[in-house]
Write an enzyme that holds these catalytic residues in place. Structure first.
Site, PDB file in Angstrom:
ATOM      1  N   GLU A   1       0.758 -44.171   6.433  1.00 38.66           N
ATOM      2  CA  GLU A   1       1.699 -45.252   6.726  1.00 38.66           C
ATOM      3  C   GLU A   1       0.919 -46.406   7.350  1.00 38.66           C
ATOM      4  O   GLU A   1       1.490 -47.273   8.003  1.00 38.66           O
ATOM      5  CB  GLU A   1       2.847 -44.775   7.613  1.00 38.66           C
TER       6      GLU A   1
ATOM      7  N   CYS B   1       5.322 -39.984   8.829  1.00 38.22           N
ATOM      8  CA  CYS B   1       4.375 -38.907   9.136  1.00 38.22           C
ATOM      9  C   CYS B   1       4.522 -37.702   8.211  1.00 38.22           C
ATOM     10  O   CYS B   1       3.770 -36.737   8.327  1.00 38.22           O
ATOM     11  CB  CYS B   1       4.546 -38.472  10.591  1.00 38.22           C
TER      12      CYS B   1
ATOM     13  N   HIS C   1       4.502 -31.079  13.674  1.00 37.74           N
ATOM     14  CA  HIS C   1       4.029 -32.464  13.739  1.00 37.74           C
ATOM     15  C   HIS C   1       4.035 -32.835  15.224  1.00 37.74           C
ATOM     16  O   HIS C   1       5.045 -32.641  15.903  1.00 37.74           O
ATOM     17  CB  HIS C   1       4.996 -33.367  12.952  1.00 37.74           C
TER      18      HIS C   1
HETATM   19  N1  COA Z   1       5.564 -35.318  35.990  1.00 33.23           N
HETATM   20  C1  COA Z   1       5.908 -34.571  34.896  1.00 33.23           C
HETATM   21  N2  COA Z   1       6.739 -35.022  33.929  1.00 33.23           N
HETATM   22  C2  COA Z   1       7.207 -36.297  34.020  1.00 33.23           C
HETATM   23  C3  COA Z   1       6.895 -37.108  35.137  1.00 33.23           C
HETATM   24  C4  COA Z   1       6.029 -36.580  36.135  1.00 33.23           C
HETATM   25  N3  COA Z   1       5.663 -37.297  37.194  1.00 33.23           N
HETATM   26  N4  COA Z   1       7.529 -38.289  34.948  1.00 33.23           N
HETATM   27  C5  COA Z   1       8.229 -38.228  33.780  1.00 33.23           C
HETATM   28  N5  COA Z   1       8.033 -36.999  33.234  1.00 33.23           N
HETATM   29  C6  COA Z   1       8.558 -36.500  31.963  1.00 33.23           C
HETATM   30  C7  COA Z   1      10.015 -36.856  31.702  1.00 33.23           C
HETATM   31  O1  COA Z   1      10.900 -35.975  32.386  1.00 33.23           O
HETATM   32  C8  COA Z   1      10.067 -36.718  30.189  1.00 33.23           C
HETATM   33  O2  COA Z   1      10.144 -35.343  29.856  1.00 33.23           O
HETATM   34  P1  COA Z   1      11.279 -34.822  28.826  1.00 33.23           P
HETATM   35  O3  COA Z   1      11.121 -35.641  27.581  1.00 33.23           O
HETATM   36  O4  COA Z   1      10.954 -33.383  28.634  1.00 33.23           O
HETATM   37  O5  COA Z   1      12.581 -35.089  29.488  1.00 33.23           O
HETATM   38  C9  COA Z   1       8.688 -37.201  29.748  1.00 33.23           C
HETATM   39  O6  COA Z   1       7.863 -37.153  30.910  1.00 33.23           O
HETATM   40  C10 COA Z   1       8.678 -38.612  29.218  1.00 33.23           C
HETATM   41  O7  COA Z   1       9.312 -39.419  30.136  1.00 33.23           O
HETATM   42  P2  COA Z   1      10.321 -40.557  29.694  1.00 33.23           P
HETATM   43  O8  COA Z   1      10.833 -41.258  30.891  1.00 33.23           O
HETATM   44  O9  COA Z   1      11.315 -39.988  28.722  1.00 33.23           O
HETATM   45  O10 COA Z   1       9.272 -41.498  28.909  1.00 33.23           O
HETATM   46  P3  COA Z   1       9.496 -42.854  28.204  1.00 33.23           P
HETATM   47  O11 COA Z   1      10.875 -43.361  28.284  1.00 33.23           O
HETATM   48  O12 COA Z   1       8.430 -43.757  28.743  1.00 33.23           O
HETATM   49  O13 COA Z   1       9.190 -42.566  26.634  1.00 33.23           O
HETATM   50  C11 COA Z   1       8.741 -41.514  24.539  1.00 33.23           C
HETATM   51  C12 COA Z   1       8.701 -41.378  26.064  1.00 33.23           C
HETATM   52  C13 COA Z   1       8.144 -40.288  23.891  1.00 33.23           C
HETATM   53  C14 COA Z   1      10.179 -41.703  24.094  1.00 33.23           C
HETATM   54  C15 COA Z   1       7.899 -42.777  24.166  1.00 33.23           C
HETATM   55  O14 COA Z   1       6.548 -42.542  24.489  1.00 33.23           O
HETATM   56  C16 COA Z   1       7.991 -43.167  22.709  1.00 33.23           C
HETATM   57  O15 COA Z   1       8.870 -43.934  22.333  1.00 33.23           O
HETATM   58  N6  COA Z   1       7.037 -42.681  21.853  1.00 33.23           N
HETATM   59  C17 COA Z   1       7.021 -43.015  20.443  1.00 33.23           C
HETATM   60  C18 COA Z   1       8.068 -42.291  19.628  1.00 33.23           C
HETATM   61  C19 COA Z   1       7.760 -40.908  19.276  1.00 33.23           C
HETATM   62  O16 COA Z   1       6.650 -40.446  19.431  1.00 33.23           O
HETATM   63  N7  COA Z   1       8.768 -40.214  18.751  1.00 33.23           N
HETATM   64  C20 COA Z   1       8.646 -38.844  18.378  1.00 33.23           C
HETATM   65  C21 COA Z   1       9.304 -38.455  17.118  1.00 33.23           C
HETATM   66  S1  COA Z   1       8.331 -38.866  15.691  1.00 33.23           S
END
Ligand code: COA
Length: 390
Positions: free
Chosen positions: A81, A113, A235
């Site tokens: 992609e 992906c 994945h």
């Molecule tokens: N210690 C341990 N864990 C922690 C923490 C800490 N101090 N602070 C936050 N976390 C955890 C949260 O609880 C969360 O865990 P959970 O998902 O099991 O609930 C995780 O870390 C991520 O935190 P969150 O606040 O949800 O992160 P975010 O809003 O910044 O975004 C994604 C996370 C993955 C949504 C973001 O990185 C993203 O958009 N990625 C691209 C999309 C993607 O990869 N999608 C996947 C499908 S293909």
């Protein structure tokens, strides 16, 4: 299926630079454990402007092509992609760089992906119809979300290359697979964007939903019992994602088996945790991680694979471990790629991130002299990408 068809060889490449996720977290005013545990990443590959999907694919595939299989490969299926042209397929550049015969059928596949899995399944059918042929299947991508975005800690990049053949040395692919598709907007990249648009939380929910649907569907189709699976690989856009999906089905099996699946999952995420997201190649890097790192894999055991491509398409299928599979894995090369990398401090990573070749018609020279990979992009001249090898 009488003839066994499956994965005969596996190659992997990621560029030599990375950032440390704890340092990235501190630079973004986040608790390092959010990235290390919450996202599940330790290091993230940084892709220089001298590498693109084509060169990374060539660097991965070069490991698994020799005089024995060069003449047998009659099809290249290039999943990406991160395409570099809207018309010409990345597979044609690859055929040329790898000096494969001009008779090789070569095409590019796209479905986020998921595309490498589409390639693997199409290759399996091709080999079933032409038992002597071998197919080179690629998944090569650069995962870019942008600096200071929620997606930043889930970037990365690299390439996976597999040879699909009859009587494979590593894994045979079981008959049957379960698909699920739905037109959703969880992640996409319009033609005018160099970075993906993503609704991260929604995509993570959809991923788990697609996994449960395809896993259940596969069980219905084949009568597979979850206890027959030694491991399930996923994945891994970030390694916590696979763990969340795995946890969603653990209540369907015994505590002992659930613990075994969790143990194997830890082996399957070791390499991904060090590299980050490869998009198309992520599932196959995780598979490689399991095959190399697990201490309990034996011939005849079954491994489930869940592939997910946003937009979205999911597939679950099953492979069987072949005798002496470790002899067919080039473990020293993989270990070297991962262990001999150079850390970039955050300002240097940010500079490299911003130095991508512009999508314009002007000539450009990349920083290829700093890149010691065998295949690299030296720049653009007269609106043509300049691929080189050393
Ligand atoms: N210690 C341990 N864990 C922690 C923490 C800490 N101090 N602070 C936050 N976390 C955890 C949260 O609880 C969360 O865990 P959970 O998902 O099991 O609930 C995780 O870390 C991520 O935190 P969150 O606040 O949800 O992160 P975010 O809003 O910044 O975004 C994604 C996370 C993955 C949504 C973001 O990185 C993203 O958009 N990625 C691209 C999309 C993607 O990869 N999608 C996947 C499908 S293909």
């Amino acid at each position: 299926m009488n003839v066994k068809v499956g994965i005969d060889r596996i190659g992997f490449y990621t560029p030599k630079w990375y950032v440390d996720m704890a340092k990235l977290a501190r630079a973004r005013n986040e608790d390092p454990n959010k990235y290390l545990i919450g996202i599940g990443q330790r290091k993230q590959a940084v892709i220089p402007n001298s590498q693109d999907a084509v060169t990374m694919a060539a660097n991965a595939a070069d490991q698994i092509i020799d005089d024995d299989n060069r003449q047998k490969i009659d099809l290249i299926l290039f999943g990406t992609e991160s395409g570099i042209d809207n018309s010409k397929s990345a597979a044609i550049y690859l055929q040329h760089l790898l000096k494969l015969p001009n008779t090789v059928q070569s095409v590019e596949l796209k479905q986020a992906c998921y595309a490498m899995t589409a390639g693997v399944q199409l290759a399996k059918d091709h080999v079933l119809a032409h038992a002597d042929s071998q197919v080179l299947v690629i998944g090569a991508d650069i995962a870019r979300y942008g600096l200071h975005t929620p997606g930043e800690p889930t970037q990365g990049g690299g390439a996976m290359a597999v040879i699909i053949s009859a009587n494979p040395a590593i894994l045979s692919i079981e008959e049957g697979s379960a698909h699920y598709v739905a037109d959703i907007m969880d992640f996409w990249r319009p033609l005018y964007e160099t970075q993906a648009l993503v609704d991260g939380k929604y995509s993570s929910q959809q991923y788990i939903d697609f996994f449960q649907r395809t896993f259940t569907q596969y069980q219905k189709q084949t009568n597979l019992k979850i206890s027959e699976l030694q491991a399930i690989v996923f994945h891994l856009p970030y390694t916590k994602m696979g763990l969340k999906a795995l946890r969603a089905i653990l209540s369907k099996t015994s505590e002992i088996h659930a613990n075994q699946l969790l143990r194997e999952f830890e082996y399957s995420r070791m390499f991904n945790r060090e590299v980050g997201n490869l998009y198309t190649g992520s599932l196959y890097l995780s598979l490689l991680s399991l095959l190399i790192n697990s201490e309990s894999l034996n011939a005849g055991q079954k491994i489930g694979l869940f592939s997910y491509g946003s937009g979205a398409e999911g597939e679950f299928y099953v492979t069987t471990v072949q005798p002496n599979f470790k002899d067919a894995l080039n473990i020293p090369i993989i270990t070297k790629i991962l262990s001999q990398r150079e850390e970039l401090e955050i300002p240097v990573y940010e500079k490299m991130f911003a130095s991508q070749m512009p999508l314009t018609n002007t000539d450009f020279e990349t920083d290829y002299q700093a890149d010691d990979a065998k295949f690299y992009l030296s720049g653009q001249k007269n609106q043509q990408r300049q691929y080189r090898s050393r």
